[in-house]
Design a protein around this motif. Structure first.
Motif, PDB file in Angstrom:
ATOM      1  N   SER A  10       0.835  -1.206   0.000  1.00 29.96           N
ATOM      2  CA  SER A  10       0.000   0.000   0.000  1.00 29.96           C
ATOM      3  C   SER A  10       0.865   1.249   0.000  1.00 29.96           C
ATOM      4  O   SER A  10       0.560   2.240  -0.682  1.00 29.96           O
ATOM      5  N   LEU A  11       1.973   1.214   0.769  1.00 27.83           N
ATOM      6  CA  LEU A  11       2.874   2.364   0.841  1.00 27.83           C
ATOM      7  C   LEU A  11       3.515   2.639  -0.507  1.00 27.83           C
ATOM      8  O   LEU A  11       3.623   3.792  -0.941  1.00 27.83           O
ATOM      9  N   ILE A  12       3.925   1.571  -1.211  1.00 30.40           N
ATOM     10  CA  ILE A  12       4.543   1.719  -2.526  1.00 30.40           C
ATOM     11  C   ILE A  12       3.546   2.269  -3.539  1.00 30.40           C
ATOM     12  O   ILE A  12       3.859   3.129  -4.355  1.00 30.40           O
ATOM     13  N   LYS A  13       2.301   1.813  -3.458  1.00 29.60           N
ATOM     14  CA  LYS A  13       1.282   2.214  -4.421  1.00 29.60           C
ATOM     15  C   LYS A  13       0.814   3.645  -4.206  1.00 29.60           C
ATOM     16  O   LYS A  13       0.550   4.372  -5.167  1.00 29.60           O
ATOM     17  N   GLN A  14       0.708   4.084  -2.950  1.00 33.19           N
ATOM     18  CA  GLN A  14       0.089   5.366  -2.664  1.00 33.19           C
ATOM     19  C   GLN A  14       1.076   6.458  -2.221  1.00 33.19           C
ATOM     20  O   GLN A  14       0.729   7.626  -2.208  1.00 33.19           O
ATOM     21  N   GLY A  15       2.298   6.078  -1.869  1.00 34.21           N
ATOM     22  CA  GLY A  15       3.262   7.065  -1.395  1.00 34.21           C
ATOM     23  C   GLY A  15       3.773   7.955  -2.514  1.00 34.21           C
ATOM     24  O   GLY A  15       3.528   7.704  -3.696  1.00 34.21           O
ATOM     25  N   SER A  16       4.487   9.019  -2.133  1.00 32.46           N
ATOM     26  CA  SER A  16       5.066   9.937  -3.111  1.00 32.46           C
ATOM     27  C   SER A  16       6.167   9.242  -3.898  1.00 32.46           C
ATOM     28  O   SER A  16       7.149   8.751  -3.321  1.00 32.46           O
ATOM     29  N   LEU A  17       5.997   9.195  -5.204  1.00 32.24           N
ATOM     30  CA  LEU A  17       6.969   8.501  -6.048  1.00 32.24           C
ATOM     31  C   LEU A  17       8.323   9.187  -5.995  1.00 32.24           C
ATOM     32  O   LEU A  17       9.365   8.520  -5.959  1.00 32.24           O
ATOM     33  N   VAL A  18       8.336  10.522  -5.982  1.00 27.10           N
ATOM     34  CA  VAL A  18       9.598  11.260  -5.944  1.00 27.10           C
ATOM     35  C   VAL A  18      10.362  10.965  -4.662  1.00 27.10           C
ATOM     36  O   VAL A  18      11.572  10.713  -4.679  1.00 27.10           O
ATOM     37  N   LYS A  19       9.662  10.979  -3.509  1.00 29.85           N
ATOM     38  CA  LYS A  19      10.313  10.683  -2.235  1.00 29.85           C
ATOM     39  C   LYS A  19      10.846   9.254  -2.220  1.00 29.85           C
ATOM     40  O   LYS A  19      11.918   8.982  -1.684  1.00 29.85           O
ATOM     41  N   GLN A  20      10.081   8.332  -2.803  1.00 26.99           N
ATOM     42  CA  GLN A  20      10.530   6.943  -2.853  1.00 26.99           C
ATOM     43  C   GLN A  20      11.774   6.791  -3.719  1.00 26.99           C
ATOM     44  O   GLN A  20      12.699   6.047  -3.384  1.00 26.99           O
ATOM     45  N   ILE A  21      11.817   7.536  -4.845  1.00 30.48           N
ATOM     46  CA  ILE A  21      12.988   7.483  -5.720  1.00 30.48           C
ATOM     47  C   ILE A  21      14.214   8.046  -5.002  1.00 30.48           C
ATOM     48  O   ILE A  21      15.309   7.481  -5.082  1.00 30.48           O
ATOM     49  N   LEU A  22      14.039   9.166  -4.299  1.00 28.81           N
ATOM     50  CA  LEU A  22      15.149   9.752  -3.543  1.00 28.81           C
ATOM     51  C   LEU A  22      15.631   8.808  -2.449  1.00 28.81           C
ATOM     52  O   LEU A  22      16.835   8.697  -2.189  1.00 28.81           O
ATOM     53  N   ALA A  23      14.685   8.111  -1.819  1.00 29.88           N
ATOM     54  CA  ALA A  23      15.061   7.126  -0.795  1.00 29.88           C
ATOM     55  C   ALA A  23      15.860   5.991  -1.427  1.00 29.88           C
ATOM     56  O   ALA A  23      16.874   5.537  -0.866  1.00 29.88           O
ATOM     57  N   GLY A  24      15.426   5.541  -2.597  1.00 26.19           N
ATOM     58  CA  GLY A  24      16.158   4.498  -3.314  1.00 26.19           C
ATOM     59  C   GLY A  24      17.551   4.960  -3.694  1.00 26.19           C
ATOM     60  O   GLY A  24      18.519   4.191  -3.621  1.00 26.19           O
ATOM     61  N   LEU A  25      17.681   6.229  -4.076  1.00 27.94           N
ATOM     62  CA  LEU A  25      18.970   6.814  -4.430  1.00 27.94           C
ATOM     63  C   LEU A  25      19.926   6.788  -3.243  1.00 27.94           C
ATOM     64  O   LEU A  25      21.077   6.322  -3.347  1.00 27.94           O
ATOM     65  N   VAL A 187       4.449  -0.351 -14.031  1.00 22.59           N
ATOM     66  CA  VAL A 187       5.904  -0.357 -14.235  1.00 22.59           C
ATOM     67  C   VAL A 187       6.543   0.857 -13.558  1.00 22.59           C
ATOM     68  O   VAL A 187       7.593   0.757 -12.921  1.00 22.59           O
ATOM     69  N   ILE A 188       5.905   2.021 -13.689  1.00 17.35           N
ATOM     70  CA  ILE A 188       6.459   3.245 -13.116  1.00 17.35           C
ATOM     71  C   ILE A 188       6.570   3.150 -11.592  1.00 17.35           C
ATOM     72  O   ILE A 188       7.498   3.685 -10.983  1.00 17.35           O
ATOM     73  N   ARG A 189       5.638   2.452 -10.958  1.00 13.80           N
ATOM     74  CA  ARG A 189       5.695   2.317  -9.494  1.00 13.80           C
ATOM     75  C   ARG A 189       6.912   1.514  -9.045  1.00 13.80           C
ATOM     76  O   ARG A 189       7.271   1.514  -7.869  1.00 13.80           O
ATOM     77  N   LEU A 190       7.567   0.836  -9.985  1.00 13.87           N
ATOM     78  CA  LEU A 190       8.787   0.080  -9.664  1.00 13.87           C
ATOM     79  C   LEU A 190      10.028   0.969  -9.688  1.00 13.87           C
ATOM     80  O   LEU A 190      11.129   0.501  -9.395  1.00 13.87           O
ATOM     81  N   ALA A 191       9.856   2.254 -10.049  1.00 14.82           N
ATOM     82  CA  ALA A 191      11.000   3.160 -10.203  1.00 14.82           C
ATOM     83  C   ALA A 191      11.906   3.236  -8.970  1.00 14.82           C
ATOM     84  O   ALA A 191      13.129   3.189  -9.112  1.00 14.82           O
ATOM     85  N   PRO A 192      11.374   3.360  -7.753  1.00 18.98           N
ATOM     86  CA  PRO A 192      12.273   3.430  -6.583  1.00 18.98           C
ATOM     87  C   PRO A 192      13.188   2.217  -6.451  1.00 18.98           C
ATOM     88  O   PRO A 192      14.383   2.355  -6.149  1.00 18.98           O
ATOM     89  N   ILE A 193      12.629   1.035  -6.698  1.00 21.29           N
ATOM     90  CA  ILE A 193      13.432  -0.191  -6.612  1.00 21.29           C
ATOM     91  C   ILE A 193      14.469  -0.203  -7.727  1.00 21.29           C
ATOM     92  O   ILE A 193      15.630  -0.586  -7.527  1.00 21.29           O
TER      93      ILE A 193
END
Length: 409
Positions: A10-25, A187-193
């Motif tokens: 649920s967090l991956i689906k609904q969370g901020s994609l930009v914040k998740q990408i930065l966290a992955g970075l 597919v885009i929701r997989l960006a942080p990973i």
């Protein structure tokens, strides 16, 4: 444990994609320093994400462009013309900025006897020949090989043909388009990973040591691209909208540029740009055409790369470049940039064409290409981030320009 897994989904689906990408970075960089071997293994996550983007992008472009033209009501023609004009002007200005930067900060590069298997176009005629045959490529082959020139040609042709079909047929095409877009969103929701895996592998494998001898060259390249992104593009947006351009520019750099920086492919970033245009509330009939076209011909970053490396080669060889030749180089670099493929390193293969203006031997020109690949970790990433984010910037600017004209009328 049973509750944790659904919560993470649920967090991956609904969370901020930009914040998740930065966290992955951040996590990717941390893992690369803490456990390099494990970081290299995590590279499979990045490869999986990029492969997924590249797999869905050709199908998305084909279906989206065909559906957009088939269901178009005829009110986006002016918008497309405005965007194409911005694409051409932006690419030419990028080449001119690169010329000025190269004159102000002349750079020499170490040219050694580097042998590689890269095959570059032999001349402008060969580029035009390849372009012509790409247009008439088999549609199945074009989609399979991600030949976006051929995909656009077939999609546009099919789209115009479908405009004369029944409403039921158009509805089926629209439903197919929505279905493909749903797959793209997944597919885009997989960006942080994916970003986590890409960053971890790159930092663990290369680090920054290999680029120390090319710091000056990188500074000229990255500085020119920064000027385009933060000064030239905002100026063009302001001229179109008469509004503060920086909120739009920052949004595009943050949400499109960051992803493109790590995928290093304008083509693979098409789904990300589509999603961003949707979030910005732009006309789908407009951006469904402009974004795929932009990934093919809007190559300001490529124009910078071609120009800077060519002038660096000329400076290294002691060749005097006059103003007229520099202006001619800007035009050639702009044309070459439009022919650059939307894959990592695509612009580098066109450097020998520009080097031909100064009579630089092809063997030397290919050594310059090899240098480009050495610094490609940062150069190609920054180039793609500029190219891809600019697609959305110019599309949004043209949309606001059209709205402003309608308001005045």
């Amino acid at each position: 444990m049973r509750r944790t897994f659904p919560f993470l989904i649920s967090l991956i689906k609904q969370g901020s994609l930009v914040k998740q990408i930065l966290a992955g970075l951040v996590l990717g960089i941390a893992l690369a320093f803490i456990y390099p071997e494990g970081a290299k293994l995590c590279g499979i996550l990045g490869s999986f994400f990029v492969s997924a983007l590249k797999a869905v992008a050709p199908v998305l472009v084909f279906v989206l462009v065909a559906a957009s033209i088939a269901n178009q009501e005829g009110h986006t023609g002016g918008g497309i013309k405005s965007i194409l004009f911005l694409y051409m002007v932006g690419t030419l200005l990028a080449a001119l900025v690169a010329v000025v930067a190269s004159f102000v900060f002349p750079t020499s590069i170490a040219l050694a006897n580097i042998q590689d298997g890269v095959t570059a176009p032999g001349g402008i005629g060969e580029v035009l020949r390849n372009l012509l045959f790409n247009i008439v490529d088999n549609p199945v082959k074009a989609i399979a090989n991600a030949n976006y020139i051929g995909i656009l040609a077939w999609a546009i042709s099919l789209g115009f043909a479908l405009r004369y079909s029944s409403d039921q047929t158009k509805s089926i095409v629209s439903d197919l388009c929505f279905s493909v877009e749903y797959v793209v969103r997944v597919v885009i929701r997989l960006a942080p990973i994916g970003v986590f895996g890409l960053v971890a592998e790159v930092v663990a494998t290369t680090g920054l040591e290999g680029m120390l001898s090319y710091v000056r060259l990188l500074c000229v390249l990255l500085g020119s691209m920064a000027v385009i992104a933060l000064i030239v593009n905002p100026l063009l947006v302001f001229l179109c909208t008469k509004e503060n351009p920086y909120p739009l520019v920052w949004a595009c750099l943050r949400e499109s540029g960051v992803t493109a920086f790590f995928t290093r492919s304008s083509a693979a970033n098409i789904p990300v740009n589509m999603n961003l245009c949707r979030k910005l509330g732009l006309d789908e009939n407009l951006y469904s055409l402009s974004i795929p076209i932009g990934a093919t011909i809007n190559m300001g970053g490529a124009a910078v790369t071609i120009t800077v490396l060519t002038l660096a080669a000329a400076h290294t060889l002691g060749i005097q470049v006059d103003v007229f030749t520099a202006l001619l180089l800007s035009v050639v670099a702009s044309v070459c940039a439009c022919g650059a493929s939307g894959v990592p390193g695509g612009s580098l293969l066109l450097i020998p064409l520009a080097c031909g203006l100064f009579g630089i031997d092809q063997n030397v020109a290919m050594q310059v290409v090899a240098v480009g690949f050495v610094i490609g970790v940062l150069q190609d990433s920054a180039e793609t981030a500029l190219n891809s984010s600019t697609d959305v910037v110019f599309t949004a600017a043209a949309s606001k320009y059209i709205e402003r004209k309608k308001t005045k009328e």
